[in-house]
Design a protein around this motif. Structure first.
Motif, short mmCIF file in Angstrom:
data_model
loop_
_atom_site.label_atom_id
_atom_site.label_comp_id
_atom_site.label_asym_id
_atom_site.label_seq_id
_atom_site.Cartn_x
_atom_site.Cartn_y
_atom_site.Cartn_z
N LEU A 24 7.94 1.41 6.95
CA LEU A 24 7.44 0.97 8.25
C LEU A 24 8.59 0.42 9.10
N PRO A 25 8.55 0.64 10.42
CA PRO A 25 9.60 0.10 11.30
C PRO A 25 9.70 -1.42 11.19
N GLY A 26 10.91 -1.91 11.08
CA GLY A 26 11.14 -3.35 11.07
C GLY A 26 10.97 -4.03 9.72
N VAL A 27 10.60 -3.28 8.69
CA VAL A 27 10.38 -3.91 7.38
C VAL A 27 11.71 -4.21 6.68
N ARG A 28 12.66 -3.33 6.81
CA ARG A 28 13.94 -3.53 6.12
C ARG A 28 14.82 -4.53 6.88
N ILE A 29 15.31 -5.49 6.15
CA ILE A 29 16.11 -6.58 6.72
C ILE A 29 17.59 -6.29 6.55
N ASN A 30 18.34 -6.39 7.66
CA ASN A 30 19.79 -6.26 7.59
C ASN A 30 20.35 -7.57 7.02
N ARG A 31 20.91 -7.50 5.83
CA ARG A 31 21.34 -8.71 5.12
C ARG A 31 22.35 -9.52 5.92
N GLU A 32 23.37 -8.86 6.47
CA GLU A 32 24.41 -9.58 7.20
C GLU A 32 23.85 -10.28 8.43
N PHE A 128 19.06 -2.60 0.12
CA PHE A 128 19.06 -1.26 0.72
C PHE A 128 20.47 -0.84 1.13
N GLU A 129 21.44 -1.29 0.38
CA GLU A 129 22.84 -1.05 0.73
C GLU A 129 23.21 0.44 0.70
N ASP A 130 22.61 1.19 -0.19
CA ASP A 130 23.02 2.58 -0.39
C ASP A 130 22.34 3.58 0.53
N GLN A 169 27.22 -11.31 -15.18
CA GLN A 169 28.20 -10.27 -14.87
C GLN A 169 28.85 -10.45 -13.50
N VAL A 170 28.43 -11.48 -12.76
CA VAL A 170 28.87 -11.70 -11.38
C VAL A 170 28.74 -10.38 -10.61
N ALA A 171 27.57 -9.75 -10.76
CA ALA A 171 27.35 -8.42 -10.18
C ALA A 171 26.95 -8.50 -8.72
N LYS A 172 27.36 -7.50 -7.96
CA LYS A 172 26.99 -7.41 -6.55
C LYS A 172 25.94 -6.33 -6.30
N LYS A 173 25.45 -5.74 -7.41
CA LYS A 173 24.39 -4.74 -7.30
C LYS A 173 23.34 -5.02 -8.35
N LEU A 174 22.14 -4.46 -8.14
CA LEU A 174 21.07 -4.63 -9.11
C LEU A 174 21.44 -3.91 -10.41
N PRO A 175 21.01 -4.44 -11.55
CA PRO A 175 21.25 -3.75 -12.82
C PRO A 175 20.35 -2.52 -12.94
N GLN A 176 20.85 -1.39 -12.52
CA GLN A 176 20.05 -0.16 -12.42
C GLN A 176 19.38 0.21 -13.74
N LYS A 177 20.14 0.22 -14.80
CA LYS A 177 19.60 0.69 -16.08
C LYS A 177 18.46 -0.20 -16.58
N ALA A 178 18.65 -1.51 -16.49
CA ALA A 178 17.63 -2.44 -16.97
C ALA A 178 16.32 -2.29 -16.22
N LEU A 179 16.43 -2.01 -14.92
CA LEU A 179 15.23 -1.91 -14.08
C LEU A 179 14.54 -0.55 -14.16
N THR A 180 15.26 0.48 -14.56
CA THR A 180 14.69 1.83 -14.54
C THR A 180 14.41 2.43 -15.91
N GLN A 181 15.06 1.91 -16.95
CA GLN A 181 14.80 2.44 -18.30
C GLN A 181 15.08 1.45 -19.41
#
Length: 268
Positions: A24-32, A128-130, A169-181
């Motif tokens: 939907l329009p306006g739902v995604r928030i620009n983090r910066e 939604f960085e990617d 892990q001082v990670a800057k991205k979501l842990p893809q593997k843990a969340l998807t499998q």
């Protein structure tokens, strides 16, 4: 047959609404842009810049400041969601087939808006960085955030696990593997199924509230405000208590005269 199964499956039903709401329009928030605006009243330009480049925790922003900014955002989103819900309640019984799906979508859209805002304040990465697509990891973490808002203990536990992984892990991205499998994925599926059932109950409640024009608008707006506020505050409380959001002291090179050796000096 396949379509019928999707409709009957609570997990698939919720996932479809989540994906639709995210588009939907306006739902995604620009983090910066959001962090810059939300912290402008409380922080210096240097702290804001570091919060954007790294995280508010890495910038050393006190939790009480983040809580104030979070409260401002919750009040803004709750008022907006309530007003839109009331407007959707005006047409009455004749237009229920069209207004209810739209109202549910915008309601979940506002839940996603506040979930993103709170996540960014409490040092989660850009969801939604990617690009524009809602990837499985982002869909999973948003499902868990909504689950926390609905008060599910399994969602609380899962969000805590994800936050612990990122903090370690001082990670800057979501842990893809843990969340998807990985270890968190079964919990995501469980929460999505629960939310699908709750969503059906909520849709029924909104249908009843819209049966009478004008009165339906007042009831619908009040119902949204009465449910949205405590749910957003529940997510705020949970995220603010995680290790991920604790301020990180800034370290610079200094010198202690008594010892005569260069040491790390903590800057408040």
């Amino acid at each position: 047959m396949a379509t019928s199964k999707v409709i009957e499956d609570p997990e698939s039903r919720f996932s479809a609404v989540l994906v639709g709401a995210a588009k939907l329009p306006g739902v995604r928030i620009n983090r910066e842009a959001y962090l810059r605006k939300a912290l402008a009243r409380y922080c210096s330009e240097d702290d804001i810049r570091r919060a954007i480049e790294e995280t508010p925790a890495a910038a050393g922003i006190p939790l009480e400041v983040l809580d104030k900014a979070a409260g401002d955002s919750i009040n803004y989103e709750a008022t907006k969601a309530s007003a839109l819900s009331a407007a959707a309640g005006i047409p009455g019984l004749l237009f229920i087939p069209t207004t209810v799906p739209a109202d549910v979508a915008q309601y979940f859209g506002h839940m996603l808006r506040i979930a993103q805002k709170l996540a960014y304040l409490y040092s989660w990465p850009d969801l939604f960085e990617d690009g524009d697509d809602l990837d499985d990891a982002t869909k999973g973490v948003l499902t868990l955030f909504v689950g926390v808002m609905f008060g599910t203990q399994s969602a609380n536990a899962a969000v805590g696990k994800v936050a612990a992984m990122m903090s370690k892990q001082v990670a800057k991205k979501l842990p893809q593997k843990a969340l998807t499998q990985g270890v968190v994925y079964p919990m995501v599926k469980k929460v999505a199924g629960y939310l699908g059932v709750q969503m059906t109950k909520q849709t029924f409640a909104k249908t009843v509230s819209k049966a009478i024009p004008v009165v339906g608008a007042v009831v619908s707006g009040g119902l949204t405000l009465a449910t949205y506020l405590p749910m957003a505050k529940r997510l705020k409380k949970h995220l603010s208590g995680l290790e991920l959001t604790k301020p990180t002291p800034r370290v610079v090179e200094g010198e202690v005269v008594e010892v005569g050796e260069p040491v790390a000096e903590v800057v408040d």
